[in-house]
Design a protein around this motif. Structure first.
Motif, PDB file in Angstrom:
ATOM      1  N   UNK A 155      -4.377   2.252  12.521  1.00 39.75           N
ATOM      2  CA  UNK A 155      -5.285   1.770  13.134  1.00 39.75           C
ATOM      3  C   UNK A 155      -6.189   0.894  12.363  1.00 39.75           C
ATOM      4  N   UNK A 156      -6.494   1.505  11.171  1.00 40.94           N
ATOM      5  CA  UNK A 156      -7.357   0.676  10.356  1.00 40.94           C
ATOM      6  C   UNK A 156      -6.752  -0.935  10.062  1.00 40.94           C
ATOM      7  N   UNK A 157      -5.386  -0.607   9.806  1.00 45.13           N
ATOM      8  CA  UNK A 157      -4.685  -2.142   9.444  1.00 45.13           C
ATOM      9  C   UNK A 157      -4.940  -2.976  10.568  1.00 45.13           C
ATOM     10  N   UNK A 158      -4.629  -2.439  11.911  1.00 44.26           N
ATOM     11  CA  UNK A 158      -4.788  -3.269  13.079  1.00 44.26           C
ATOM     12  C   UNK A 158      -6.185  -3.875  13.244  1.00 44.26           C
ATOM     13  N   UNK A 159      -7.123  -2.969  13.200  1.00 49.88           N
ATOM     14  CA  UNK A 159      -8.483  -3.359  13.293  1.00 49.88           C
ATOM     15  C   UNK A 159      -9.187  -4.409  12.182  1.00 49.88           C
ATOM     16  N   UNK A 160      -8.466  -4.414  11.076  1.00 50.85           N
ATOM     17  CA  UNK A 160      -8.562  -5.332   9.931  1.00 50.85           C
ATOM     18  C   UNK A 160      -7.952  -6.636  10.017  1.00 50.85           C
ATOM     19  N   UNK A 161      -6.993  -6.494  11.063  1.00 53.14           N
ATOM     20  CA  UNK A 161      -6.542  -7.800  11.298  1.00 53.14           C
ATOM     21  C   UNK A 161      -5.093  -8.035  10.718  1.00 53.14           C
ATOM     22  N   UNK A 212       1.045  -1.111  -0.077  1.00 51.51           N
ATOM     23  CA  UNK A 212       0.064   0.160  -0.114  1.00 51.51           C
ATOM     24  C   UNK A 212       0.945   1.049   0.092  1.00 51.51           C
ATOM     25  N   UNK A 213       2.162   1.098  -0.586  1.00 48.41           N
ATOM     26  CA  UNK A 213       2.885   2.168  -0.794  1.00 48.41           C
ATOM     27  C   UNK A 213       3.551   2.512  -1.947  1.00 48.41           C
ATOM     28  N   UNK A 237      -9.060  -0.618   1.413  1.00 51.42           N
ATOM     29  CA  UNK A 237      -7.730  -1.028   2.144  1.00 51.42           C
ATOM     30  C   UNK A 237      -8.033  -2.037   3.054  1.00 51.42           C
ATOM     31  N   UNK A 238      -9.246  -1.858   3.977  1.00 56.19           N
ATOM     32  CA  UNK A 238      -9.505  -2.681   5.191  1.00 56.19           C
ATOM     33  C   UNK A 238     -10.055  -4.045   4.303  1.00 56.19           C
ATOM     34  N   UNK A 239     -11.103  -3.853   3.644  1.00 60.07           N
ATOM     35  CA  UNK A 239     -11.461  -5.122   2.828  1.00 60.07           C
ATOM     36  C   UNK A 239     -10.570  -5.949   2.199  1.00 60.07           C
ATOM     37  N   UNK A 240      -9.275  -5.064   1.686  1.00 61.44           N
ATOM     38  CA  UNK A 240      -8.120  -5.985   1.283  1.00 61.44           C
ATOM     39  C   UNK A 240      -7.467  -6.954   2.231  1.00 61.44           C
ATOM     40  N   UNK A 263      -6.581 -12.074   5.093  1.00 58.10           N
ATOM     41  CA  UNK A 263      -6.955 -12.720   6.348  1.00 58.10           C
ATOM     42  C   UNK A 263      -7.763 -14.047   6.528  1.00 58.10           C
ATOM     43  N   UNK A 264      -8.583 -13.964   5.457  1.00 58.83           N
ATOM     44  CA  UNK A 264      -9.472 -15.198   5.375  1.00 58.83           C
ATOM     45  C   UNK A 264      -8.466 -16.725   4.903  1.00 58.83           C
ATOM     46  N   UNK A 265      -7.550 -16.014   4.484  1.00 60.36           N
ATOM     47  CA  UNK A 265      -6.690 -17.374   4.088  1.00 60.36           C
ATOM     48  C   UNK A 265      -5.954 -18.069   5.251  1.00 60.36           C
ATOM     49  N   UNK A 266      -6.157 -17.442   6.456  1.00 60.09           N
ATOM     50  CA  UNK A 266      -5.501 -18.103   7.504  1.00 60.09           C
ATOM     51  C   UNK A 266      -3.964 -17.843   7.911  1.00 60.09           C
ATOM     52  N   UNK A 267      -3.441 -17.179   6.801  1.00 66.37           N
ATOM     53  CA  UNK A 267      -2.074 -16.650   6.912  1.00 66.37           C
ATOM     54  C   UNK A 267      -1.872 -15.324   7.669  1.00 66.37           C
ATOM     55  N   UNK A 268      -0.777 -15.378   7.985  1.00 64.32           N
ATOM     56  CA  UNK A 268      -0.078 -14.080   8.852  1.00 64.32           C
ATOM     57  C   UNK A 268       0.025 -12.798   7.412  1.00 64.32           C
ATOM     58  N   UNK A 269      -0.539 -11.775   8.094  1.00 69.00           N
ATOM     59  CA  UNK A 269      -0.844 -10.607   7.058  1.00 69.00           C
ATOM     60  C   UNK A 269      -0.025  -9.464   7.423  1.00 69.00           C
ATOM     61  N   UNK A 270       0.532  -8.813   6.679  1.00 73.86           N
ATOM     62  CA  UNK A 270       1.196  -7.474   7.098  1.00 73.86           C
ATOM     63  C   UNK A 270       0.891  -6.827   5.866  1.00 73.86           C
TER      64      UNK A 270
END
Ligand SMILES: Cc1cc2nc3c(=O)[nH]c(=O)nc-3n(C[C@H](O)[C@H](O)[C@H](O)COP(=O)(O)O)c2cc1C
Length: 326
Positions: free
Chosen positions: A166-172, A109-110, A132-135, A140-147
């Protein structure tokens, strides 16, 4: 002299994954292929990201895109970076075969490049928090670690760094990396430490600081000023990968000559000869930056038509530079 390894070096917990160090290699298109990632890891990098790969490209089974994802079990943990703007394409890419070997999905996202911005991808997403949050949720629905790796905003009038973090953290998201330059700054100018510090204050997940680290002193300053949990290095790692061993206190007997020959070995094993030649020439010209007495070999290096020929000239180049470095 203060040392990063005494003051800031630590393991990092990113979701369910723990990295050995908090000094990371940034994703770089055209460079952070499997051989390069393995070299940085050997020198102490706790994580090294693939270059950005189009989520859509994977959806449409693009072979060239898939090729960028070569890895094997020697690399752990493995982190792949995806670029795109369509949540369903991200979900498909994260659940698909091409990323199956990867433990971590990093979302770009950069990226500031005009074509990418025009498509609503990369840094353009800092202007659309809901998408961005939906993405992130789709990944996250894949179960993998997401950064997520992002910039503070498109320009200094549109700084969204705290709310975006904050949005990133709240979205998982399990970790964020902040490149402390706006899109308008592209790749130059001092990174703005305050932006990264704002992100760090906004969230509880790990925050990695990126931008302008060319020395141990820069890395120390970055940590002092931002309170980040670790650093990520891009361009200087191409020029001098020993920055990773220096920051992490990793003992190494490698030299630029031994590293480039080892890179050539891996490149020959995993790429075809044309790709291996292209990669080793590109990397060598970075390795040669700032080294005296190498200019006279450059033309010959670029003209090498086989790995055998290239190895011969590299032996000359880096033997010479090691002598002149002493
Ligand atoms: C050649 C090159 C390719 C890059 N490709 C990517 C990429 O694929 N994904 C990404 O998130 N950032 C990419 N970047 C940005 C870097 O990851 C990093 O954020 C930026 O260069 C700032 O760090 P530095 O000052 O240590 O170079 C690229 C940078 C360069 C120079």
């Amino acid at each position: 002299m203060k040392k990063f390894s005494d003051l800031y070096l630590k393991k990092l917990h990113i979701g369910s994954i723990t990295t050995e160090t908090n000094v990371f290699t940034a994703p770089m298109a055209g460079y952070t292929c499997y051989p390069f990632r393995m070299m940085c890891r050997k020198l102490g990098a706790g994580l090294a990201f693939t270059e950005m790969v189009s989520a859509n490209g994977l959806k449409y089974n693009d072979r060239a895109t898939a090729k960028l994802l070569y890895t094997d079990k020697a690399e752990f943990p493995k982190a792949v970076q995806l670029l795109g703007s369509v949540p369903s394409a991200f979900e498909f890419a994260c659940k698909g075969d091409y990323t199956a070997d990867y433990d971590i999905i990093d979302i770009n996202m950069g990226c500031p490049v005009p074509n990418v911005i025009k498509s609503g991808e990369g840094c353009a997403l800092t202007g659309d928090l809901s998408l961005a949050s939906k993405i992130i949720e789709s990944c996250k629905r894949s179960g993998k670690v997401v950064t997520v790796k992002f910039r503070p905003g498109m320009n200094k009038k549109n700084i969204v760094v705290s709310e975006f973090a904050r949005m990133c953290e709240n979205s998982g998201a399990d970790m964020i990396t902040v490149h402390g330059r706006t899109r308008n700054m592209m790749y130059s100018g001092e990174p703005v430490y305050e932006y990264i510090e704002s992100a760090k204050r906004a969230v509880n997940i790990p925050v990695i600081a990126n931008g302008g680290i060319r020395s141990e002193e820069d890395a120390l300053k970055m940590m002092d000023r931002t309170g980040a949990d670790g650093v990520m290095i891009a361009r200087f790692g191409l020029e001098n990968p020993f920055i990773f061993s220096q920051l992490t206190g990793t003992h190494t007997d490698e030299t630029k000559l031994s590293l480039i020959m080892w890179q050539a070995d891996i490149a020959e094993a995993v790429f075809d000869e044309t790709e291996a030649l292209e990669y080793i020439k590109k990397l060598s010209s970075y390795f040669m930056k700032g080294l005296h007495g190498t200019k006279k070999f450059k033309q010959e290096m670029y003209e090498s038509g086989s790995m055998r020929e290239l190895r011969k000239i590299l032996a000359l180049i880096f033997k010479e530079t090691e002598k002149s470095d002493v």
